[in-house]
Design a protein around this motif. Sequence first.
Motif, PDB file in Angstrom:
ATOM      1  N   GLU A  80      20.260  40.369  51.216  1.00  0.00           N
ATOM      2  CA  GLU A  80      20.478  39.065  50.601  1.00  0.00           C
ATOM      3  C   GLU A  80      21.941  38.959  50.220  1.00  0.00           C
ATOM      4  O   GLU A  80      22.426  39.641  49.320  1.00  0.00           O
ATOM      5  N   ASN A 108      13.730  25.307  53.050  1.00  0.00           N
ATOM      6  CA  ASN A 108      12.770  25.721  52.019  1.00  0.00           C
ATOM      7  C   ASN A 108      12.492  24.581  51.028  1.00  0.00           C
ATOM      8  O   ASN A 108      13.196  23.581  50.995  1.00  0.00           O
ATOM      9  N   LYS A 109      11.484  24.795  50.216  1.00  0.00           N
ATOM     10  CA  LYS A 109      11.072  23.883  49.137  1.00  0.00           C
ATOM     11  C   LYS A 109      10.508  22.566  49.674  1.00  0.00           C
ATOM     12  O   LYS A 109      10.711  21.506  49.070  1.00  0.00           O
ATOM     13  N   GLY A 163      20.735  29.549  44.862  1.00  0.00           N
ATOM     14  CA  GLY A 163      19.496  28.918  44.441  1.00  0.00           C
ATOM     15  C   GLY A 163      18.644  28.274  45.518  1.00  0.00           C
ATOM     16  O   GLY A 163      17.677  27.580  45.212  1.00  0.00           O
ATOM     17  N   CYS A 214       8.166  28.260  49.698  1.00  0.00           N
ATOM     18  CA  CYS A 214       7.812  29.562  49.100  1.00  0.00           C
ATOM     19  C   CYS A 214       6.811  29.373  47.973  1.00  0.00           C
ATOM     20  O   CYS A 214       6.030  30.273  47.679  1.00  0.00           O
ATOM     21  N   THR A 215       6.841  28.217  47.346  1.00  0.00           N
ATOM     22  CA  THR A 215       5.973  27.963  46.206  1.00  0.00           C
ATOM     23  C   THR A 215       4.542  27.671  46.641  1.00  0.00           C
ATOM     24  O   THR A 215       3.598  28.301  46.170  1.00  0.00           O
ATOM     25  N   ARG A 250      13.738  41.870  40.638  1.00  0.00           N
ATOM     26  CA  ARG A 250      12.627  41.064  41.184  1.00  0.00           C
ATOM     27  C   ARG A 250      12.056  41.717  42.448  1.00  0.00           C
ATOM     28  O   ARG A 250      10.839  41.729  42.653  1.00  0.00           O
ATOM     29  N   ASP A 291       7.687  21.566  49.421  1.00  0.00           N
ATOM     30  CA  ASP A 291       6.775  20.984  48.418  1.00  0.00           C
ATOM     31  C   ASP A 291       7.466  19.898  47.586  1.00  0.00           C
ATOM     32  O   ASP A 291       6.800  19.050  46.992  1.00  0.00           O
ATOM     33  N   ASP A 311      18.168  40.092  40.698  1.00  0.00           N
ATOM     34  CA  ASP A 311      17.476  39.924  41.975  1.00  0.00           C
ATOM     35  C   ASP A 311      16.879  41.248  42.453  1.00  0.00           C
ATOM     36  O   ASP A 311      15.746  41.285  42.941  1.00  0.00           O
ATOM     37  N   GLY A 320      16.654  29.769  47.422  1.00  0.00           N
ATOM     38  CA  GLY A 320      15.352  30.444  47.426  1.00  0.00           C
ATOM     39  C   GLY A 320      15.298  31.743  48.208  1.00  0.00           C
ATOM     40  O   GLY A 320      14.207  32.170  48.598  1.00  0.00           O
ATOM     41  N   LYS A 321      16.422  32.406  48.407  1.00  0.00           N
ATOM     42  CA  LYS A 321      16.448  33.662  49.177  1.00  0.00           C
ATOM     43  C   LYS A 321      15.574  34.732  48.513  1.00  0.00           C
ATOM     44  O   LYS A 321      14.740  35.353  49.170  1.00  0.00           O
ATOM     45  N   THR A 322      15.771  34.922  47.221  1.00  0.00           N
ATOM     46  CA  THR A 322      15.028  35.993  46.540  1.00  0.00           C
ATOM     47  C   THR A 322      13.543  35.653  46.482  1.00  0.00           C
ATOM     48  O   THR A 322      12.691  36.522  46.679  1.00  0.00           O
ATOM     49  N   THR A 323      13.235  34.384  46.240  1.00  0.00           N
ATOM     50  CA  THR A 323      11.832  33.957  46.201  1.00  0.00           C
ATOM     51  C   THR A 323      11.163  34.179  47.556  1.00  0.00           C
ATOM     52  O   THR A 323      10.030  34.659  47.638  1.00  0.00           O
TER      53      THR A 323
HETATM   54  N1  LIG Z   1       9.732  23.929  44.167  1.00  0.00           N
HETATM   55  C1  LIG Z   1      10.174  25.037  44.768  1.00  0.00           C
HETATM   56  N2  LIG Z   1      11.004  25.865  44.119  1.00  0.00           N
HETATM   57  C2  LIG Z   1      11.419  26.989  44.753  1.00  0.00           C
HETATM   58  C3  LIG Z   1      10.987  27.319  46.054  1.00  0.00           C
HETATM   59  N3  LIG Z   1      11.587  28.480  46.420  1.00  0.00           N
HETATM   60  C4  LIG Z   1      12.346  28.859  45.371  1.00  0.00           C
HETATM   61  N4  LIG Z   1      12.254  27.969  44.357  1.00  0.00           N
HETATM   62  C5  LIG Z   1      12.935  28.030  43.064  1.00  0.00           C
HETATM   63  O1  LIG Z   1      14.340  27.907  43.237  1.00  0.00           O
HETATM   64  C6  LIG Z   1      15.024  28.663  42.232  1.00  0.00           C
HETATM   65  C7  LIG Z   1      16.041  29.592  42.870  1.00  0.00           C
HETATM   66  O2  LIG Z   1      15.357  30.530  43.673  1.00  0.00           O
HETATM   67  P1  LIG Z   1      15.964  31.966  44.065  1.00  0.00           P
HETATM   68  O3  LIG Z   1      14.990  32.604  44.953  1.00  0.00           O
HETATM   69  O4  LIG Z   1      16.386  32.698  42.859  1.00  0.00           O
HETATM   70  O5  LIG Z   1      17.256  31.519  44.878  1.00  0.00           O
HETATM   71  P2  LIG Z   1      18.398  32.436  45.539  1.00  0.00           P
HETATM   72  O6  LIG Z   1      18.773  31.814  46.833  1.00  0.00           O
HETATM   73  O7  LIG Z   1      17.939  33.840  45.577  1.00  0.00           O
HETATM   74  O8  LIG Z   1      19.565  32.277  44.476  1.00  0.00           O
HETATM   75  P3  LIG Z   1      20.917  33.166  44.325  1.00  0.00           P
HETATM   76  O9  LIG Z   1      20.542  34.593  44.546  1.00  0.00           O
HETATM   77  O10 LIG Z   1      21.380  32.857  42.945  1.00  0.00           O
HETATM   78  O11 LIG Z   1      21.868  32.636  45.362  1.00  0.00           O
HETATM   79  C8  LIG Z   1      13.946  29.403  41.448  1.00  0.00           C
HETATM   80  O12 LIG Z   1      13.710  28.695  40.279  1.00  0.00           O
HETATM   81  C9  LIG Z   1      12.752  29.362  42.363  1.00  0.00           C
HETATM   82  O13 LIG Z   1      11.538  29.403  41.688  1.00  0.00           O
HETATM   83  C10 LIG Z   1      10.086  26.410  46.723  1.00  0.00           C
HETATM   84  O14 LIG Z   1       9.652  26.601  47.858  1.00  0.00           O
HETATM   85  N5  LIG Z   1       9.720  25.296  46.023  1.00  0.00           N
END
Ligand SMILES: Nc1nc2c(ncn2[C@@H]2O[C@H](COP(=O)(O)OP(=O)(O)OP(=O)(O)O)[C@@H](O)[C@H]2O)c(=O)[nH]1
Lengths: 249, 114
Positions: free
Chosen positions: A143, A190-191, A66, A223-224, A101, A193, A98, A68-71
């Motif tokens: 990823e 990341n994040k 979580g 990323c947001t 997406r 914001d 993923d 934010g790798k996929t985002t």
């Molecule tokens: N506020 C905020 N939320 C973010 C940001 N980047 C990602 N998110 C949120 O974080 C959550 C997890 O993001 P993913 O991209 O699915 O994370 P991941 O690392 O791919 O997760 P896994 O594949 O499960 O390990 C989602 O709800 C995204 O919308 C950011 O920059 N800001």
Amino acid sequence: MCGVCGCGTESHEHHEHGHTHNHSGSKKIIEVEKDILYENNLLAERNRGYFNAKNILCLNLVSSPGSGKTTLLERTLTDLKDKYPFVVIEGDQQTTNDADRIHATGTKVTQINTGKGCHLDAHMILHALQGLKPAENSILFIENVGNLVCPAMFDLGEGERVVVMSVTEGDDKPLKYPDMFHTSHLCIINKTDLLPYVKFDLDKAIENAKKVNPNLEIITLSCTSGEGMTKWYDWLKEKSYAYNEAVMS
Amino acid sequence: MHELSLVMGIVDIAEKEATKAGLTKVEEIEVDIGKLTTVEMGAFDFAWKQGVRDSVLADAVIKINRIDAKAKCLECSAQFELQQFFDACPQCGSHFLDIINGREFRVKTLTFAD
Ligand SMILES: Nc1nc2c(ncn2[C@@H]2O[C@H](COP(=O)(O)OP(=O)(O)OP(=O)(O)O)[C@@H](O)[C@H]2O)c(=O)[nH]1
Ligand SMILES: [Mg+2]
Ligand SMILES: [Zn+2]
């Protein structure tokens, strides 16, 4: 003295050289001295050779679940898809969420489901590459499974390892998972914001990461909101072999 | 946990050595594990019991050498023992270190019964 090899000790426990003692009527001791991950390391080198031959920049993205790798990938692929040929390998224990997406951005993607396995290994990547057939000069994102421990020991043959952490995770993350931060080349925080809403000392986080790995490059972004994304794009541009080639020609 | 993959790596090495030597039963295996590796020993023991079943290692006693972590400072060349990746050089405070020991993860010896 040992009658078989003349190495000067009765005890076979502590021989440093690699050979076999075969005493009739006694035990047989083999000095193996082999890295337990040698099979993975061998295949990782094969992957690396393949990437070099085809001029592919391969990035291994690792993080806690979580972060934010996929985002990050979704946004990057959407913003840059006209600039570089991208391909993606998605590693998750379950689901193709993923990969779906990534697919939605129009990028070629393969999903690896590891089941109970908590990391990708070089062998899985080798097979994924056979199906994907990435074009020359492309950028391949892998990823990894969301996990900061297990993937650290498994070289996939990547050119760069990118560890992603987010400001909701605590600024001591690099100290808690030092192996991952030690083996990475770039750390994305990341994040950003969310910084106004969480207790996260950005300077402290960077200091901790640098303690574990003074050579680690650090990029802070969201990323947001998109803040800081250009730093990441510049980094990619610098690393991309395709770009280097274009510059040279 | 990745400990099971690690155990399977060990089994693979032992099976190959056994085939080469024409032997079938390992009595003792000696493994070096550096203190900086991310191997959780509880999980490793658990994975071991599962992973060696029906292999040449099924009845083997495992001897684990935990290797101390050592580093050399790239600034002042001091050599010292590390407890953690993030320890600083005790002489000059630098974090630019060359890690000499502590990341080992290898099969050292195999003792086969005749
Ligand atoms: N506020 C905020 N939320 C973010 C940001 N980047 C990602 N998110 C949120 O974080 C959550 C997890 O993001 P993913 O991209 O699915 O994370 P991941 O690392 O791919 O997760 P896994 O594949 O499960 O390990 C989602 O709800 C995204 O919308 C950011 O920059 N800001
Ligand atoms: Mg993901
Ligand atoms: Zn020093």
